[in-house]
Write a protein that holds these residues in place. Structure first.
Motif, PDB file in Angstrom:
ATOM      1  N   LEU A 123      -0.488  -7.678   9.265  1.00  0.00           N
ATOM      2  CA  LEU A 123      -0.585  -6.413   8.535  1.00  0.00           C
ATOM      3  C   LEU A 123      -1.662  -5.512   9.118  1.00  0.00           C
ATOM      4  O   LEU A 123      -1.466  -4.306   9.296  1.00  0.00           O
ATOM      5  N   ILE A 124      -2.814  -6.088   9.422  1.00  0.00           N
ATOM      6  CA  ILE A 124      -3.907  -5.296   9.984  1.00  0.00           C
ATOM      7  C   ILE A 124      -3.519  -4.743  11.349  1.00  0.00           C
ATOM      8  O   ILE A 124      -3.732  -3.562  11.647  1.00  0.00           O
ATOM      9  N   ARG A 125      -2.943  -5.586  12.183  1.00  0.00           N
ATOM     10  CA  ARG A 125      -2.596  -5.184  13.548  1.00  0.00           C
ATOM     11  C   ARG A 125      -1.523  -4.110  13.565  1.00  0.00           C
ATOM     12  O   ARG A 125      -1.510  -3.256  14.447  1.00  0.00           O
ATOM     13  N   ARG A 126      -0.614  -4.144  12.589  1.00  0.00           N
ATOM     14  CA  ARG A 126       0.503  -3.204  12.569  1.00  0.00           C
ATOM     15  C   ARG A 126       0.203  -1.925  11.795  1.00  0.00           C
ATOM     16  O   ARG A 126       1.082  -1.078  11.653  1.00  0.00           O
ATOM     17  N   HIS A 127      -0.997  -1.773  11.279  1.00  0.00           N
ATOM     18  CA  HIS A 127      -1.400  -0.528  10.622  1.00  0.00           C
ATOM     19  C   HIS A 127      -2.732  -0.074  11.223  1.00  0.00           C
ATOM     20  O   HIS A 127      -3.750   0.005  10.516  1.00  0.00           O
ATOM     21  N   PRO A 128      -2.771   0.225  12.517  1.00  0.00           N
ATOM     22  CA  PRO A 128      -4.043   0.530  13.177  1.00  0.00           C
ATOM     23  C   PRO A 128      -4.688   1.827  12.705  1.00  0.00           C
ATOM     24  O   PRO A 128      -5.891   1.998  12.846  1.00  0.00           O
ATOM     25  N   ASP A 129      -3.885   2.735  12.142  1.00  0.00           N
ATOM     26  CA  ASP A 129      -4.425   4.029  11.733  1.00  0.00           C
ATOM     27  C   ASP A 129      -4.682   4.107  10.227  1.00  0.00           C
ATOM     28  O   ASP A 129      -4.945   5.179   9.698  1.00  0.00           O
ATOM     29  N   VAL A 130      -4.595   2.967   9.536  1.00  0.00           N
ATOM     30  CA  VAL A 130      -4.793   2.940   8.087  1.00  0.00           C
ATOM     31  C   VAL A 130      -5.827   1.876   7.744  1.00  0.00           C
ATOM     32  O   VAL A 130      -5.757   0.755   8.253  1.00  0.00           O
ATOM     33  N   ARG A 131      -6.756   2.221   6.884  1.00  0.00           N
ATOM     34  CA  ARG A 131      -7.724   1.236   6.394  1.00  0.00           C
ATOM     35  C   ARG A 131      -7.103   0.526   5.197  1.00  0.00           C
ATOM     36  O   ARG A 131      -7.081   1.049   4.085  1.00  0.00           O
ATOM     37  N   LEU A 132      -6.594  -0.664   5.443  1.00  0.00           N
ATOM     38  CA  LEU A 132      -5.893  -1.390   4.397  1.00  0.00           C
ATOM     39  C   LEU A 132      -6.866  -1.901   3.336  1.00  0.00           C
ATOM     40  O   LEU A 132      -7.945  -2.404   3.648  1.00  0.00           O
ATOM     41  N   ASP A 133      -6.472  -1.760   2.095  1.00  0.00           N
ATOM     42  CA  ASP A 133      -7.277  -2.230   0.980  1.00  0.00           C
ATOM     43  C   ASP A 133      -7.341  -3.755   0.997  1.00  0.00           C
ATOM     44  O   ASP A 133      -6.330  -4.438   1.216  1.00  0.00           O
ATOM     45  N   LEU A 134      -8.547  -4.310   0.786  1.00  0.00           N
ATOM     46  CA  LEU A 134      -8.708  -5.760   0.799  1.00  0.00           C
ATOM     47  C   LEU A 134      -7.831  -6.419  -0.260  1.00  0.00           C
ATOM     48  O   LEU A 134      -7.312  -7.525  -0.047  1.00  0.00           O
ATOM     49  N   GLY A 135      -7.613  -5.748  -1.381  1.00  0.00           N
ATOM     50  CA  GLY A 135      -6.749  -6.300  -2.410  1.00  0.00           C
ATOM     51  C   GLY A 135      -5.327  -6.464  -1.936  1.00  0.00           C
ATOM     52  O   GLY A 135      -4.671  -7.475  -2.244  1.00  0.00           O
ATOM     53  N   ARG A 136      -4.832  -5.479  -1.174  1.00  0.00           N
ATOM     54  CA  ARG A 136      -3.464  -5.589  -0.639  1.00  0.00           C
ATOM     55  C   ARG A 136      -3.365  -6.746   0.345  1.00  0.00           C
ATOM     56  O   ARG A 136      -2.388  -7.492   0.344  1.00  0.00           O
ATOM     57  N   LEU A 137      -4.364  -6.893   1.214  1.00  0.00           N
ATOM     58  CA  LEU A 137      -4.356  -7.999   2.172  1.00  0.00           C
ATOM     59  C   LEU A 137      -4.378  -9.336   1.446  1.00  0.00           C
ATOM     60  O   LEU A 137      -3.666 -10.278   1.830  1.00  0.00           O
ATOM     61  N   ALA A 138      -5.203  -9.428   0.395  1.00  0.00           N
ATOM     62  CA  ALA A 138      -5.297 -10.679  -0.355  1.00  0.00           C
ATOM     63  C   ALA A 138      -3.972 -11.003  -1.048  1.00  0.00           C
ATOM     64  O   ALA A 138      -3.533 -12.158  -1.071  1.00  0.00           O
ATOM     65  N   ARG A 139      -3.315  -9.984  -1.596  1.00  0.00           N
ATOM     66  CA  ARG A 139      -2.033 -10.216  -2.266  1.00  0.00           C
ATOM     67  C   ARG A 139      -0.977 -10.695  -1.280  1.00  0.00           C
ATOM     68  O   ARG A 139      -0.123 -11.526  -1.626  1.00  0.00           O
ATOM     69  N   SER A 140      -1.005 -10.182  -0.055  1.00  0.00           N
ATOM     70  CA  SER A 140      -0.017 -10.601   0.938  1.00  0.00           C
ATOM     71  C   SER A 140      -0.149 -12.082   1.269  1.00  0.00           C
ATOM     72  O   SER A 140       0.821 -12.729   1.678  1.00  0.00           O
ATOM     73  N   ALA A 141      -1.348 -12.634   1.114  1.00  0.00           N
ATOM     74  CA  ALA A 141      -1.594 -14.046   1.390  1.00  0.00           C
ATOM     75  C   ALA A 141      -1.646 -14.898   0.125  1.00  0.00           C
ATOM     76  O   ALA A 141      -1.849 -16.114   0.209  1.00  0.00           O
TER      77      ALA A 141
END
Length: 309
Positions: A205-223
């Motif tokens: 997710l991080i690698r595929r959204h290089p121009d967006v600061r992803l919310d830590l909550g969204r990253l945590a939910r994905s895992a």
């Protein structure tokens, strides 16, 4: 050995989750039959070709000409020609905006297991989501398997060896990644593998959204982790937090864009998602010890010396 060959061309759509008879021309008007067991090798060419794979399948994607568009549940990305994508994280769909020629070797995990056998017990017979430049031998093996589709006798004789060799090459490409399994939490190998899969989902997710600061909550939910647990376990496995990984990727991209392109700094600022040009300049100076202007001048001087020599 069971490898079913499919060919899709201009504006055709193949859904292997719904099923299709192998070895026959694709007809969108005929009823689907159950997808046969085993591996499937899809050779696609032309514009607007589309392939859908169901969850639970392991797939290898290799564009040979033109970029290939891949879409999963929470991301979409372009795979450059000559790059190999290993995918096993849910449903995936392919498409091509322009002329493209690509191969996909895919199937349920049970169909892959005979060809992945023989791995060291500590690593298990698994391949994980991964992307990188395809090794020349891996590229040749996939192309050879595609060509054998018209020669079933030869495919039956040499196919198992080709598939085992391909699996060994892919496992070697993933060696550094597989060695991190020992750092993953879990009492059993299966649990550690599941942990690594979750962390790789975050990394993707991080690698595929290089121009967006992803919310830590969204990253945590994905895992399926809490934010605090994600930070801790990600650091244990990769020696950095997800935020630090995203910042490192963004710094690397900033360096390449400053040194290798003539884009104005204001456009680089926007492309990388910085709040302002001054914020980008401060971050660049903190990361590399020089300003963007100084970096470009140094690169220009280096190129000039190379031409003079």
């Amino acid at each position: 050995m069971s490898v079913h060959h499919h060919r899709i061309r201009f504006a055709e759509h193949l859904d292997l989750g719904a099923g299709a008879n192998p070895g026959t021309p694709l007809d969108l008007n005929r009823p689907w039959s159950p997808t046969p067991a085993g591996l499937h090798l899809v050779c696609a060419s032309g514009r607007a070709v589309q392939l859908d794979l169901p969850p639970g399948w392991l797939s290898l994607w290799l564009p040979l000409q033109g970029p290939l568009r891949l879409e999963a549940a929470d991301s979409a990305w372009d795979l450059a020609p000559g790059h190999l994508q290993v995918w096993r994280d849910g449903r995936v769909r392919s498409g091509a905006r322009g002329p493209c020629w690509w191969l996909c070797l895919c199937g349920p995990e049970a169909a892959w297991k005979p060809h992945l056998a023989g791995a060291p017990q500590a690593l298990g017979s698994e391949l994980f989501p991964w992307e990188g430049v395809a090794a020349r031998d891996a590229r040749r093996l996939l192309v050879r398997l595609a060509r054998l589709g018209a020669r079933p006798t030869e495919l039956a004789a040499s196919g198992p060896t080709l598939l085992r060799t391909l699996a060994e090459l892919l496992r070697e490409e993933q060696r550094e990644l597989l060695e991190r399994l020992a750092r993953c939490s879990g009492r059993t190998l299966r649990r550690r593998q599941q942990t690594l899969l979750r962390l790789l989902r975050v990394q993707h997710l991080i690698r595929r959204h290089p121009d967006v600061r992803l919310d830590l909550g969204r990253l945590a939910r994905s895992a399926s982790y809490s934010p605090c647990h994600l930070i801790r376990i990600y650091r244990d496995v990769f020696d950095e937090t997800p935020t630090e990984y995203a910042a490192r990727l963004r710094s690397d991209r900033a360096w390449r864009m400053v040194r290798d392109t003539r884009m104005p700094v204001c456009e680089i600022t926007e492309a990388l998602g910085f709040e302002s040009q001054s914020a980008f300049c401060r971050a660049f100076k903190n990361s590399f010890g020089v300003t963007a202007t100084q970096a470009r001048r140094a690169e220009g001087a280096r190129l000039a010396r190379g031409r003079a020599a």
